[in-house]
Design an enzyme around this catalytic site. Structure first.
Site, PDB file in Angstrom:
ATOM      1  N   TYR A   1      20.662  47.768  74.967  1.00  0.00           N
ATOM      2  CA  TYR A   1      19.704  46.846  74.371  1.00  0.00           C
ATOM      3  C   TYR A   1      19.984  45.393  74.743  1.00  0.00           C
ATOM      4  CZ  TYR A   1      18.281  50.752  71.344  1.00  0.00           C
ATOM      5  OH  TYR A   1      17.832  51.957  70.872  1.00  0.00           O
TER       6      TYR A   1
ATOM      7  N   ASP B   1      18.832  57.095  62.589  1.00  0.00           N
ATOM      8  CA  ASP B   1      17.482  57.445  62.134  1.00  0.00           C
ATOM      9  C   ASP B   1      17.384  58.937  61.838  1.00  0.00           C
ATOM     10  OD1 ASP B   1      16.558  54.871  62.263  1.00  0.00           O
ATOM     11  OD2 ASP B   1      14.685  55.432  63.246  1.00  0.00           O
TER      12      ASP B   1
ATOM     13  N   ASP C   1      21.524  54.007  67.152  1.00  0.00           N
ATOM     14  CA  ASP C   1      20.146  53.779  66.728  1.00  0.00           C
ATOM     15  C   ASP C   1      19.469  55.123  66.463  1.00  0.00           C
ATOM     16  OD1 ASP C   1      17.714  52.671  66.206  1.00  0.00           O
ATOM     17  OD2 ASP C   1      17.322  51.940  68.231  1.00  0.00           O
TER      18      ASP C   1
ATOM     19  N   ASP D   1      24.814  64.594  72.345  1.00  0.00           N
ATOM     20  CA  ASP D   1      23.824  65.672  72.190  1.00  0.00           C
ATOM     21  C   ASP D   1      24.295  66.679  71.136  1.00  0.00           C
ATOM     22  OD1 ASP D   1      25.792  65.999  74.075  1.00  0.00           O
ATOM     23  OD2 ASP D   1      24.567  67.051  75.542  1.00  0.00           O
TER      24      ASP D   1
ATOM     25  N   LYS E   1      29.051  59.919  75.453  1.00  0.00           N
ATOM     26  CA  LYS E   1      28.530  60.863  76.445  1.00  0.00           C
ATOM     27  C   LYS E   1      29.489  60.807  77.654  1.00  0.00           C
ATOM     28  CE  LYS E   1      25.306  63.718  77.989  1.00  0.00           C
ATOM     29  NZ  LYS E   1      25.243  65.101  77.466  1.00  0.00           N
TER      30      LYS E   1
END
Ligand code: NAD
Length: 359
Positions: A139, A252, A248, A224, A189
């Site tokens: 971001y 959520d 993020d 994942d 990851k």
């Protein structure tokens, strides 16, 4: 104690829920002999309309000169058409950068009274905190949209992390874990991304470098798998620490475990600056201005402000306990109301009244 609080109501229900936060904080001030001095400042769509920018300088200055910042929410369809730098979200990213808010703490707790609201039936107790790095990664990295040598339109974003950025967020997670059950899952990851391999290396170095952290149980999980485990067995998590983009998305995802976005508070912390406290939800344009918003996420964010910025633990607990009691008594805003279980449908103001009555 006297504290200066910058209040960014923002757009939509942001305005309504910050009003309730102030009323509840005033009750706390009255009870404990504190003085909270509020300064309202503009950010988001309302700032675009009035001043032509989503984040006026004045707002940054007032926030920096305050002891903490309360933020409702920004955004709405009216401002979705402008270029990126003239959208309400640019205000959000801008204030995070301007205040150096690198650590975002999102507690995800399922209240007993709302157990039936959890989308996962028969799940074990859910009480975790997601610690998300907030001002690094994709971001904030270099990005570009361009036409490549073959005439194709192309775009890239860069996920960049420096060791010190990972170190400081890892320390926030470990310190928090020492006050909880001591179980930290670092999400990355690392099987694919270089930035994740560095993330994993640094997190483990920080862990190994401090004797106090020895009683913490640290494990790594690929993002994942983490996304899957959150819905498979959320009760296994206590503290999750992860980078900006993964955080993020995962936070959520985790938010629906509590039944409604309207229940989730958050804190964004800096090293040497003020903290910012806001609910995880957005401006909810569909219910704005109708006294339908659930103010609880905002009230719990205010409790986090009292605890983390003002060191007012008992005052924070008072708000959290009052919320718990109000829910146990059956008060429900529309987002958590089912209508067939003896609970009482109330508006945003009445929910604020009920919490104040408990205080
Ligand atoms: P949203 O969180 O505003 O709303 C999603 C759904 O949840 C809606 O149905 C809404 O009515 C409901 N909801 C959210 N908070 C609630 C509350 N406190 N009480 C009752 N119901 C609640 O997400 P969205 O609709 O995707 O976004 C709306 C706007 O908010 C967009 O402009 C978006 O960019 C912005 N947004 C801002 C923030 C922020 O300010 N931090 C975060 C997310 C989205």
């Amino acid at each position: 104690m006297t504290k200066k609080i910058a209040v960014i109501g923002g757009d939509g229900i942001g305005v309504e829920i910050t009003v309730e936060a102030r009323r509840v904080l005033n009750k706390i001030a009255e009870k404990y002999g504190h003085e909270f001095k509020y300064t309202n400042v503009l950010m988001g769509g309302v700032a675009i309309d009035e001043l032509g920018t989503p984040l006026p300088e004045e707002t940054i200055n007032v926030c920096k000169a305050s002891d903490a910042v309360l933020l409702g929410a920004v955004g709405g369809p009216k401002w979705d058409v402008g270029p990126g730098h003239l959208r309400p979200e640019a205000g959000l990213l801008g204030i995070r950068g301007a205040l150096g808010l690198f650590a975002n703490l999102r507690p995800v707790k399922l209240f007993d009274a709302l157990a039936d609201e959890c989308l996962l039936k028969n799940s074990k107790k859910i009480d975790m905190v997601i610690v998300r790095e907030l001002i690094g990664g994709a971001y904030f990295g270099k990005r570009e949209t361009y036409i490549d040598e073959n005439g194709a339109k192309a775009a890239y974003d860069t996920m960049l992390y420096r060791d010190w950025e990972i170190e400081r967020i890892a320390k926030v997670a470990f310190k928090l874990a020492l006050k909880r059950t001591g179980n930290v899952v670092s999400v990355d990851k690392a099987n694919v991304l270089d930035s994740s391999r560095l993330w994993r290396e640094v997190v483990h170095n920080v862990y190994a470098g401090n004797e106090d952290y020895k009683r913490i149980n640290l494990s790594d999980m690929l993002v994942d798998n983490a996304a899957m485990q959150l819905v498979r067995e959320p009760g296994q998590f206590d503290v999750i620490v992860t980078e900006n983009l993964f955080g993020d998305i995962l936070s959520d995802e985790a938010s629906v475990l509590t039944g409604s976005l309207g229940m989730l508070p958050s804190a964004s912390l800096a090293e040497n600056s003020v903290g910012l406290f806001e609910p995880c939800h957005g401006s909810a344009p569909d219910i704005a201005g109708q006294n339908k918003a659930n103010p609880i996420a905002m009230l719990l964010s205010s409790a986090m402000m009292l605890r983390l910025s003002f060191d007012m633990e008992q005052e924070a607990l008072d708000i959290e306990n009052a919320v718990e009691k109000v829910l146990a008594k059956g008060f429900r805003t529309g987002d958590i109301y089912r209508g067939n279980d003896g609970t009482k449908l109330v508006g945003c103001t009445e929910m604020g009244d009920a919490v104040i009555a408990e205080l």
